[in-house]
Design a protein around this motif. Structure first.
Motif, PDB file in Angstrom:
ATOM      1  N   LEU A  69       0.837  -1.203   0.000  1.00  0.00           N
ATOM      2  CA  LEU A  69       0.000   0.000   0.000  1.00  0.00           C
ATOM      3  C   LEU A  69       0.870   1.251   0.000  1.00  0.00           C
ATOM      4  CD1 LEU A  69      -2.709  -1.108   2.596  1.00  0.00           C
ATOM      5  CD2 LEU A  69      -2.982  -0.936   0.110  1.00  0.00           C
ATOM      6  N   LEU A  70       1.955   1.208   0.757  1.00  0.00           N
ATOM      7  CA  LEU A  70       2.858   2.356   0.788  1.00  0.00           C
ATOM      8  C   LEU A  70       3.589   2.510  -0.548  1.00  0.00           C
ATOM      9  CD1 LEU A  70       4.117   4.678   2.310  1.00  0.00           C
ATOM     10  CD2 LEU A  70       5.788   3.087   3.279  1.00  0.00           C
ATOM     11  N   LYS A  71       3.908   1.387  -1.172  1.00  0.00           N
ATOM     12  CA  LYS A  71       4.555   1.448  -2.487  1.00  0.00           C
ATOM     13  C   LYS A  71       3.631   2.102  -3.507  1.00  0.00           C
ATOM     14  CE  LYS A  71       7.195  -1.402  -5.726  1.00  0.00           C
ATOM     15  NZ  LYS A  71       7.690  -2.772  -6.025  1.00  0.00           N
ATOM     16  N   LYS A  72       2.341   1.827  -3.378  1.00  0.00           N
ATOM     17  CA  LYS A  72       1.341   2.398  -4.285  1.00  0.00           C
ATOM     18  C   LYS A  72       1.083   3.865  -3.959  1.00  0.00           C
ATOM     19  CE  LYS A  72      -3.338   1.486  -6.069  1.00  0.00           C
ATOM     20  NZ  LYS A  72      -4.534   0.616  -5.944  1.00  0.00           N
ATOM     21  N   HIS A  73       1.193   4.213  -2.656  1.00  0.00           N
ATOM     22  CA  HIS A  73       0.944   5.600  -2.211  1.00  0.00           C
ATOM     23  C   HIS A  73       2.149   6.061  -1.383  1.00  0.00           C
ATOM     24  CE1 HIS A  73      -3.273   5.030  -3.393  1.00  0.00           C
ATOM     25  NE2 HIS A  73      -3.235   3.873  -2.744  1.00  0.00           N
ATOM     26  N   PRO A  74       3.283   6.362  -2.032  1.00  0.00           N
ATOM     27  CA  PRO A  74       4.543   6.610  -1.317  1.00  0.00           C
ATOM     28  C   PRO A  74       4.549   7.820  -0.385  1.00  0.00           C
ATOM     29  CG  PRO A  74       4.754   7.139  -3.653  1.00  0.00           C
ATOM     30  CD  PRO A  74       3.451   6.439  -3.489  1.00  0.00           C
ATOM     31  N   GLU A  75       3.596   8.737  -0.556  1.00  0.00           N
ATOM     32  CA  GLU A  75       3.561   9.928   0.299  1.00  0.00           C
ATOM     33  C   GLU A  75       2.519   9.810   1.408  1.00  0.00           C
ATOM     34  OE1 GLU A  75       5.914  12.134  -0.091  1.00  0.00           O
ATOM     35  OE2 GLU A  75       6.591  10.874  -1.751  1.00  0.00           O
ATOM     36  N   HIS A  76       1.932   8.634   1.566  1.00  0.00           N
ATOM     37  CA  HIS A  76       0.839   8.449   2.527  1.00  0.00           C
ATOM     38  C   HIS A  76       1.409   8.319   3.949  1.00  0.00           C
ATOM     39  CE1 HIS A  76      -2.883   7.088   4.292  1.00  0.00           C
ATOM     40  NE2 HIS A  76      -3.497   7.180   3.132  1.00  0.00           N
ATOM     41  N   ALA A  77       1.191   9.350   4.764  1.00  0.00           N
ATOM     42  CA  ALA A  77       1.790   9.390   6.098  1.00  0.00           C
ATOM     43  C   ALA A  77       1.293   8.259   6.994  1.00  0.00           C
ATOM     44  CB  ALA A  77       1.506  10.735   6.760  1.00  0.00           C
ATOM     45  N   GLU A  78      -0.004   7.948   6.922  1.00  0.00           N
ATOM     46  CA  GLU A  78      -0.538   6.920   7.820  1.00  0.00           C
ATOM     47  C   GLU A  78       0.026   5.541   7.492  1.00  0.00           C
ATOM     48  OE1 GLU A  78      -4.804   5.320   9.619  1.00  0.00           O
ATOM     49  OE2 GLU A  78      -4.649   7.265   8.618  1.00  0.00           O
ATOM     50  N   PHE A  79       0.188   5.242   6.200  1.00  0.00           N
ATOM     51  CA  PHE A  79       0.789   3.967   5.832  1.00  0.00           C
ATOM     52  C   PHE A  79       2.247   3.904   6.300  1.00  0.00           C
ATOM     53  CE2 PHE A  79      -2.316   3.565   2.017  1.00  0.00           C
ATOM     54  CZ  PHE A  79      -3.259   2.965   2.852  1.00  0.00           C
ATOM     55  N   LYS A  80       2.948   5.032   6.197  1.00  0.00           N
ATOM     56  CA  LYS A  80       4.334   5.071   6.674  1.00  0.00           C
ATOM     57  C   LYS A  80       4.398   4.815   8.173  1.00  0.00           C
ATOM     58  CE  LYS A  80       6.381   8.193   3.243  1.00  0.00           C
ATOM     59  NZ  LYS A  80       7.033   9.511   3.026  1.00  0.00           N
ATOM     60  N   MET A  81       3.478   5.437   8.907  1.00  0.00           N
ATOM     61  CA  MET A  81       3.463   5.257  10.366  1.00  0.00           C
ATOM     62  C   MET A  81       3.158   3.815  10.747  1.00  0.00           C
ATOM     63  SD  MET A  81       4.045   8.263  11.835  1.00  0.00           S
ATOM     64  CE  MET A  81       3.206   8.377  13.407  1.00  0.00           C
ATOM     65  N   LEU A  82       2.195   3.222  10.053  1.00  0.00           N
ATOM     66  CA  LEU A  82       1.849   1.825  10.338  1.00  0.00           C
ATOM     67  C   LEU A  82       3.016   0.896  10.055  1.00  0.00           C
ATOM     68  CD1 LEU A  82      -1.808   1.347   9.001  1.00  0.00           C
ATOM     69  CD2 LEU A  82      -1.029   1.063  11.358  1.00  0.00           C
ATOM     70  N   LEU A  83       3.620   1.059   8.882  1.00  0.00           N
ATOM     71  CA  LEU A  83       4.722   0.177   8.515  1.00  0.00           C
ATOM     72  C   LEU A  83       5.900   0.371   9.462  1.00  0.00           C
ATOM     73  CD1 LEU A  83       5.791  -1.963   6.618  1.00  0.00           C
ATOM     74  CD2 LEU A  83       6.549  -0.145   5.058  1.00  0.00           C
ATOM     75  N   ALA A  84       6.177   1.611   9.831  1.00  0.00           N
ATOM     76  CA  ALA A  84       7.261   1.883  10.778  1.00  0.00           C
ATOM     77  C   ALA A  84       6.999   1.211  12.117  1.00  0.00           C
ATOM     78  CB  ALA A  84       7.428   3.390  10.961  1.00  0.00           C
ATOM     79  N   GLN A  85       5.745   1.266  12.565  1.00  0.00           N
ATOM     80  CA  GLN A  85       5.400   0.632  13.833  1.00  0.00           C
ATOM     81  C   GLN A  85       5.623  -0.881  13.766  1.00  0.00           C
ATOM     82  OE1 GLN A  85       1.491   1.539  15.314  1.00  0.00           O
ATOM     83  NE2 GLN A  85       1.467  -0.189  16.707  1.00  0.00           N
ATOM     84  N   TYR A  86       5.234  -1.494  12.646  1.00  0.00           N
ATOM     85  CA  TYR A  86       5.398  -2.940  12.509  1.00  0.00           C
ATOM     86  C   TYR A  86       6.871  -3.318  12.372  1.00  0.00           C
ATOM     87  CZ  TYR A  86       0.361  -2.662  11.747  1.00  0.00           C
ATOM     88  OH  TYR A  86      -0.983  -2.409  11.894  1.00  0.00           O
ATOM     89  N   TYR A  87       7.646  -2.483  11.687  1.00  0.00           N
ATOM     90  CA  TYR A  87       9.089  -2.710  11.624  1.00  0.00           C
ATOM     91  C   TYR A  87       9.685  -2.669  13.033  1.00  0.00           C
ATOM     92  CZ  TYR A  87       9.679  -2.293   6.507  1.00  0.00           C
ATOM     93  OH  TYR A  87       9.658  -2.487   5.158  1.00  0.00           O
ATOM     94  N   ARG A  88       9.255  -1.677  13.802  1.00  0.00           N
ATOM     95  CA  ARG A  88       9.780  -1.535  15.174  1.00  0.00           C
ATOM     96  C   ARG A  88       9.465  -2.772  16.005  1.00  0.00           C
ATOM     97  NH1 ARG A  88       7.846   0.330  20.201  1.00  0.00           N
ATOM     98  NH2 ARG A  88       5.785   0.743  19.341  1.00  0.00           N
ATOM     99  N   LEU A  89       8.237  -3.227  15.930  1.00  0.00           N
ATOM    100  CA  LEU A  89       7.831  -4.402  16.707  1.00  0.00           C
ATOM    101  C   LEU A  89       8.547  -5.659  16.231  1.00  0.00           C
ATOM    102  CD1 LEU A  89       4.009  -3.641  16.940  1.00  0.00           C
ATOM    103  CD2 LEU A  89       5.693  -3.457  18.774  1.00  0.00           C
TER     104      LEU A  89
END
Length: 308
Positions: A69-89
């Protein structure tokens, strides 16, 4: 009518989450995916599904859900935050930090974004490296207010309170409505022995429209022996605001619970100065060794040289 149907579709998120809580994991997953496919405005369907994957220890599934989803919408802040959170976990702190930094830069250092990024930096335990990096960014563009803010913040965590203030003070017009900015200004003041100024700034930050739990944590710290009831109340408010939140380190949550316990005990016993695992004011030999882990070996080397 179309808006009403879209709203109805998003409301099915609650049904899907109820199914998950009842143990109907597969049914919940299918429904959440279907909701988002039917209406891409139902972003909460993605965050709920990702969080459900995390609770089931399916971290790869959570990452693989959001990454395309982030690849499709690279400027989407919420997708970035979600993916970052999952990377952190998933323990991928460097990947998480890279995404959080993008969000902080794009969002002009919004309070909640800065909170998450600072949390990541502290988990990395590489504050010195981050100061050097942000100073490099600032050198390339001295008008970069976000870079100046991050330098001031990270210097605070190195106990360089005077230098931290020098970076933060010129940013007041830009960030005066940001409680995170006011917190670091206040706690620099406190550690530089301006207790009245620190209290006044934290009281002001507590009235801002954006709520930052650390405003109450820090006020609890500075009031613990002078206004004990207020301090206890502030610490409890911090705990209520951060329970289950990704914004804070788990060890901090545990420490604040212990601080509440100790303050309530000191209150019952009439103890004037309550000893405990306080973060401020900073200083002392152990804090020095924490910030400079190489120092004990330097001292040992000097002793060996002197004594032969």
């Amino acid at each position: 009518k179309e808006a009403s149907e879209a709203m109805d579709m998003c409301q099915l998120e609650h049904v899907a989450q109820a199914a998950f809580l009842l143990g109907q994991h597969e049914e919940s997953e299918v429904l959440l995916k279907g909701i988002f496919e039917q209406n891409s405005e139902c972003l909460r369907a993605i965050s709920i599904l990702g969080d459900n994957y995390i609770s089931l220890d399916r971290k790869d599934d959570a990452i693989n859900l959001v990454r395309p989803l982030l690849k499709k919408h690279p400027e989407h802040a919420e997708f970035k935050m979600l993916l970052a959170q999952y990377y952190r976990l998933d323990g991928r702190l460097d990947d998480a930090v890279a995404l959080y930094e993008e969000v902080v830069k794009a969002g002009n250092a919004r309070d909640e974004h800065v909170r998450l990024l600072v949390t990541m930096y502290l988990q990395q335990r590489e504050e010195k490296r981050q100061i050097t990096r942000w100073k490099g960014i600032y050198k390339e563009n001295p008008s970069n207010k976000v870079a100046a803010l991050m330098i001031g913040i990270m210097l605070h965590y190195r106990d360089e309170f005077t230098e931290s203030q020098e970076w933060l003070l010129p940013l007041n017009d830009q960030f005066k409505g940001n409680p995170r900015y006011q917190i670091y200004r206040a706690m620099n003041d406190y550690n530089l022995d301006d207790k009245q100024g620190a209290r006044k700034r934290l009281d002001m930050a507590a009235e801002l429209p954006v709520i930052d739990p650390d405003v109450f944590y820090c006020r609890g710290e500075i009031l613990r022996d002078v206004e004990r009831d207020t301090a206890i109340s502030d610490f409890k408010r911090y705990l209520a605001l951060t329970e289950g939140s990704p914004f804070n380190l788990p060890e901090k949550q545990a420490r604040v619970k212990e601080q509440v316990r100790l303050l309530e005990e000191c209150k019952r016993n009439g103890t004037e100065v309550c000893e405990g695992p306080w973060e401020h004011p900073r200083g002392g030999i152990m804090r020095f060794f924490t910030l400079h882990p190489e120092a004990p070996w330097v001292i040992l080397g000097l002793v060996i040289v002197v004594l032969g």
